[in-house]
Scaffold this motif. Structure first.
Motif, PDB file in Angstrom:
ATOM      1  N   HIS A   1      38.507  42.968  28.162  1.00  0.00           N
ATOM      2  CA  HIS A   1      39.336  41.831  28.526  1.00  0.00           C
ATOM      3  C   HIS A   1      40.791  42.269  28.569  1.00  0.00           C
ATOM      4  O   HIS A   1      41.192  43.193  27.856  1.00  0.00           O
ATOM      5  N   ALA A   2      41.558  41.567  29.389  1.00  0.00           N
ATOM      6  CA  ALA A   2      42.954  41.953  29.587  1.00  0.00           C
ATOM      7  C   ALA A   2      43.898  40.805  29.257  1.00  0.00           C
ATOM      8  O   ALA A   2      43.543  39.625  29.399  1.00  0.00           O
ATOM      9  N   PHE A   3      45.083  41.192  28.816  1.00  0.00           N
ATOM     10  CA  PHE A   3      46.195  40.265  28.625  1.00  0.00           C
ATOM     11  C   PHE A   3      47.366  40.840  29.416  1.00  0.00           C
ATOM     12  O   PHE A   3      47.833  41.954  29.118  1.00  0.00           O
ATOM     13  N   ALA A   4      47.804  40.130  30.425  1.00  0.00           N
ATOM     14  CA  ALA A   4      48.937  40.614  31.206  1.00  0.00           C
ATOM     15  C   ALA A   4      50.185  40.665  30.338  1.00  0.00           C
ATOM     16  O   ALA A   4      50.253  40.041  29.277  1.00  0.00           O
ATOM     17  N   ALA A   5      51.164  41.439  30.759  1.00  0.00           N
ATOM     18  CA  ALA A   5      52.404  41.561  29.991  1.00  0.00           C
ATOM     19  C   ALA A   5      53.029  40.194  29.764  1.00  0.00           C
ATOM     20  O   ALA A   5      53.114  39.365  30.682  1.00  0.00           O
TER      21      ALA A   5
ATOM     22  N   GLN B   1      42.008  46.619  35.991  1.00  0.00           N
ATOM     23  CA  GLN B   1      41.700  45.730  37.104  1.00  0.00           C
ATOM     24  C   GLN B   1      40.979  44.493  36.605  1.00  0.00           C
ATOM     25  O   GLN B   1      40.207  44.556  35.645  1.00  0.00           O
ATOM     26  N   ASN B   2      41.209  43.369  37.321  1.00  0.00           N
ATOM     27  CA  ASN B   2      40.428  42.164  37.034  1.00  0.00           C
ATOM     28  C   ASN B   2      39.153  42.204  37.854  1.00  0.00           C
ATOM     29  O   ASN B   2      38.875  43.178  38.570  1.00  0.00           O
ATOM     30  N   ASP B   3      38.370  41.122  37.811  1.00  0.00           N
ATOM     31  CA  ASP B   3      37.084  41.119  38.528  1.00  0.00           C
ATOM     32  C   ASP B   3      37.249  41.152  40.039  1.00  0.00           C
ATOM     33  O   ASP B   3      36.315  41.496  40.772  1.00  0.00           O
ATOM     34  N   GLU B   4      38.419  40.801  40.534  1.00  0.00           N
ATOM     35  CA  GLU B   4      38.668  40.857  41.980  1.00  0.00           C
ATOM     36  C   GLU B   4      39.249  42.212  42.397  1.00  0.00           C
ATOM     37  O   GLU B   4      39.739  42.377  43.517  1.00  0.00           O
ATOM     38  N   ARG B   5      39.240  43.173  41.505  1.00  0.00           N
ATOM     39  CA  ARG B   5      39.744  44.522  41.736  1.00  0.00           C
ATOM     40  C   ARG B   5      41.267  44.549  41.889  1.00  0.00           C
ATOM     41  O   ARG B   5      41.817  45.562  42.316  1.00  0.00           O
ATOM     42  N   ALA B   6      41.936  43.485  41.530  1.00  0.00           N
ATOM     43  CA  ALA B   6      43.395  43.503  41.559  1.00  0.00           C
ATOM     44  C   ALA B   6      43.904  44.278  40.357  1.00  0.00           C
ATOM     45  O   ALA B   6      43.406  44.124  39.237  1.00  0.00           O
ATOM     46  N   VAL B   7      44.880  45.143  40.587  1.00  0.00           N
ATOM     47  CA  VAL B   7      45.425  45.977  39.516  1.00  0.00           C
ATOM     48  C   VAL B   7      46.408  45.148  38.691  1.00  0.00           C
ATOM     49  O   VAL B   7      47.411  44.648  39.227  1.00  0.00           O
ATOM     50  N   LEU B   8      46.115  45.028  37.380  1.00  0.00           N
ATOM     51  CA  LEU B   8      46.974  44.266  36.478  1.00  0.00           C
ATOM     52  C   LEU B   8      48.019  45.149  35.827  1.00  0.00           C
ATOM     53  O   LEU B   8      49.113  44.690  35.474  1.00  0.00           O
ATOM     54  N   ALA B   9      47.690  46.421  35.640  1.00  0.00           N
ATOM     55  CA  ALA B   9      48.627  47.365  35.044  1.00  0.00           C
ATOM     56  C   ALA B   9      48.131  48.777  35.299  1.00  0.00           C
ATOM     57  O   ALA B   9      46.923  49.007  35.462  1.00  0.00           O
ATOM     58  N   SER B  10      49.074  49.724  35.346  1.00  0.00           N
ATOM     59  CA  SER B  10      48.716  51.123  35.590  1.00  0.00           C
ATOM     60  C   SER B  10      49.640  52.025  34.796  1.00  0.00           C
ATOM     61  O   SER B  10      50.802  51.683  34.545  1.00  0.00           O
ATOM     62  N   ALA B  11      49.100  53.193  34.415  1.00  0.00           N
ATOM     63  CA  ALA B  11      49.923  54.163  33.693  1.00  0.00           C
ATOM     64  C   ALA B  11      49.133  55.450  33.538  1.00  0.00           C
ATOM     65  O   ALA B  11      47.911  55.493  33.715  1.00  0.00           O
ATOM     66  N   TYR B  12      49.882  56.538  33.236  1.00  0.00           N
ATOM     67  CA  TYR B  12      49.201  57.770  32.874  1.00  0.00           C
ATOM     68  C   TYR B  12      48.542  57.598  31.511  1.00  0.00           C
ATOM     69  O   TYR B  12      49.037  56.850  30.642  1.00  0.00           O
TER      70      TYR B  12
END
Length: 352
Positions: A13-17, A41-52
Motif C-alpha cells: 500500500h502507498a501513501f503519497a507525499a 505504482q498504483n493499480d492503474e500503473r500511474a507512478v506515484l513516486a520514483s527514486a534510485y
C-alpha cells in the motif's frame, strides 16, 4: 546494486507525499545505470513516486509489522512481504536478527539456555558478585548499616537493658577474651561492640550485625549465666561477622539490583533502606551453611580463648529440651534443628 533482483511487482500500500490516503500499490524495479530505479505504482500503473534504490529509506524488520519504504519526496510504501524486501536489499544485520527472532525450534533451545544460565548465575555467580561488592563497600557504609539497624530495633521492639552493671561486666569479660583471641587484622577490620537490650519478643538470643556490633538480650544473660555457654554463642556470632555473613545475605537477598548498583556506583533507594533503616537486614535469615560455618568458628574460638567448646552444645540441648519442635523462629527459620546441631558439634569437637 546490480545484483539486486528486478521486481515485477511487490504488492503493498502507498501513501503519497504529505497525504494520509492509503491506496493499493506495488514496487517495480528497472535498470538505472549503476543503481536500480524503483517506481511506486498504483493499480492503474500511474507512478506515484520514483527514486534510485540507494536513495530509499527502508525500515529494519520488526516482527510481523509491515516494512516501510520511504522515498526522498516523503511518499511511503508499506508491505508485509519481508522476503521480497530482503531480496531487494540483500541480507542485513536487521534481517538476520529478524530471522533468529522468528518462532522455530531454536526458540526452545534458546529459552532452555537462558534458564540454565540464570540458574548458574543464581547458584554460583551471585556469590562471586557479592564478594566483589563487599570488597568495594566502604567501611563507613557497613558501620552505618549497624547504626541504622539498631535505631530501627530501639524504635520498634527493644527497650533499654535492665541488667545490673555486674551482669553486664561478666558478659563483657567473656566477650573481650573471645575478641582478643582473634588475629590482629580481624580486630582492626571490625569494631566488635557489645550492646545489651531488653527485647521481650525475642527471648534468649544474641545476634551480630555486619560491622561487628553485637547485641545480647537480657533474657539470654538471665537464662544462660554459664560463661562457657555465653562464649559458645558469642563466638558463633563473631563468626558471622568475620565471615561477612551479614553482608552476603544482604547482597544475595536484594540480588542483582544492589550488586550492580554497588559496582556501578548508583546505590538507589533500596540501599538507603538498608543503611538508614535496617529493615531489610532484620528481615533476613542466615542460610544453613552459614550457621554451620559460624558454629564451627565459635567452637574453635571458644577453645582458643580457654572456654569449654561444649558450652555451645549445652545451649542447643537446652533449647531443644525447652522448645522441641516449637523452637523460637530466630533460631529455627533456615537454621538446622538444635538436635542436628548438637550432633554436628559433637563430631566437630572430637576433631579439635
Amino acid at each position: 546494486m546490480r545484483n539486486a533482483p528486478h521486481l515485477p511487482g511487490l504488492r503493498g500500500h502507498a501513501f503519497a507525499a504529505r497525504s494520509s490516503y492509503r491506496q493499493p500499490a506495488r514496487l517495480v524495479t528497472r535498470e538505472g545505470g549503476e543503481d536500480l530505479w524503483v517506481d511506486m505504482q498504483n493499480d492503474e500503473r500511474a507512478v506515484l513516486a520514483s527514486a534510485y534504490l540507494s536513495d530509499l529509506v527502508i525500515d529494519p524488520p520488526l516482527g510481523s509489522a509491515p516494512r516501510k519504504v520511504t522515498f526522498p519526496d516523503g511518499a511511503v510504501f508499506e508491505t508485509t512481504d519481508h522476503a521480497a524486501i530482503e531480496a531487494l536489499t540483500g541480507q542485513t544485520r536487521g534481517s538476520l536478527l529478524h530471522h533468529y527472532e522468528g518462532f522455530n525450534s531454536r526458540l526452545f533451545g534458546v529459552v532452555a539456555l537462558c534458564l540454565a544460565a540464570a540458574w548458574v548465575l543464581w547458584r554460583y555467580g551471585l556469590d562471586i558478585m557479592a564478594a566483589a561488592a563487599i570488597a568495594v563497600t566502604p567501611p563507613a557504609v557497613i558501620e552505618q548499616i549497624d547504626v541504622g539497624t539498631m535505631q530501627t530495633m530501639d524504635f520498634t521492639m527493644a527497650a533499654p537493658s535492665k541488667l545490673t552493671d555486674t551482669q553486664k561486666r561478666d558478659v563483657e569479660k567473656v566477650y573481650r577474651r573471645l575478641v582478643n583471641a582473634l588475629p590482629d587484622d580481624v580486630r582492626r577490620t571490625h569494631s566488635f561492640e557489645l550492646l545489651f537490650r531488653d527485647v521481650p519478643g525475642m527471648g534468649p538470643n544474641a545476634f551480630a550485625l555486619p560491622g561487628g556490633t553485637m547485641l545480647m538480650t537480657d533474657a539470654f544473660v538471665k537464662d544462660f549465666p554459664d560463661t562457657d555457654v555465653m562464649a559458645g554463642v558469642l563466638g558463633h556470632e563473631i563468626g558471622h561477622v568475620v565471615e561477612q555473613h551479614g553482608l552476603k545475605r544482604i547482597y544475595r537477598s536484594l540480588s542483582m539490583y544492589v550488586l550492580i548498583a554497588f559496582l556501578a556506583g548508583d546505590v538507589g533507594p533500596i540501599l538507603e533502606d538498608v543503611v538508614l533503616e535496617g529493615n531489610v537486614l532484620l528481615s533476613l535469615s542466615f542460610s544453613r551453611a552459614q550457621e554451620t560455618e559460624a558454629d564451627e568458628f565459635g567452637l574453635k574460638l571458644s577453645k582458643a580463648s580457654g572456654f569449654d567448646p561444649a558450652g555451645l552444645k549445652r545451649f542447643f540441648k537446652e533449647l531443644d529440651g525447652r522448645f522441641g519442635d516449637s523452637e523460637p523462629p530466630q533460631w529455627k527459620s533456615t537454621h538446622p534443628s538444635s538436635a542436628a546441631r548438637v550432633e554436628a558439634i559433637d563430631a566437630y569437637i572430637d576433631g579439635l
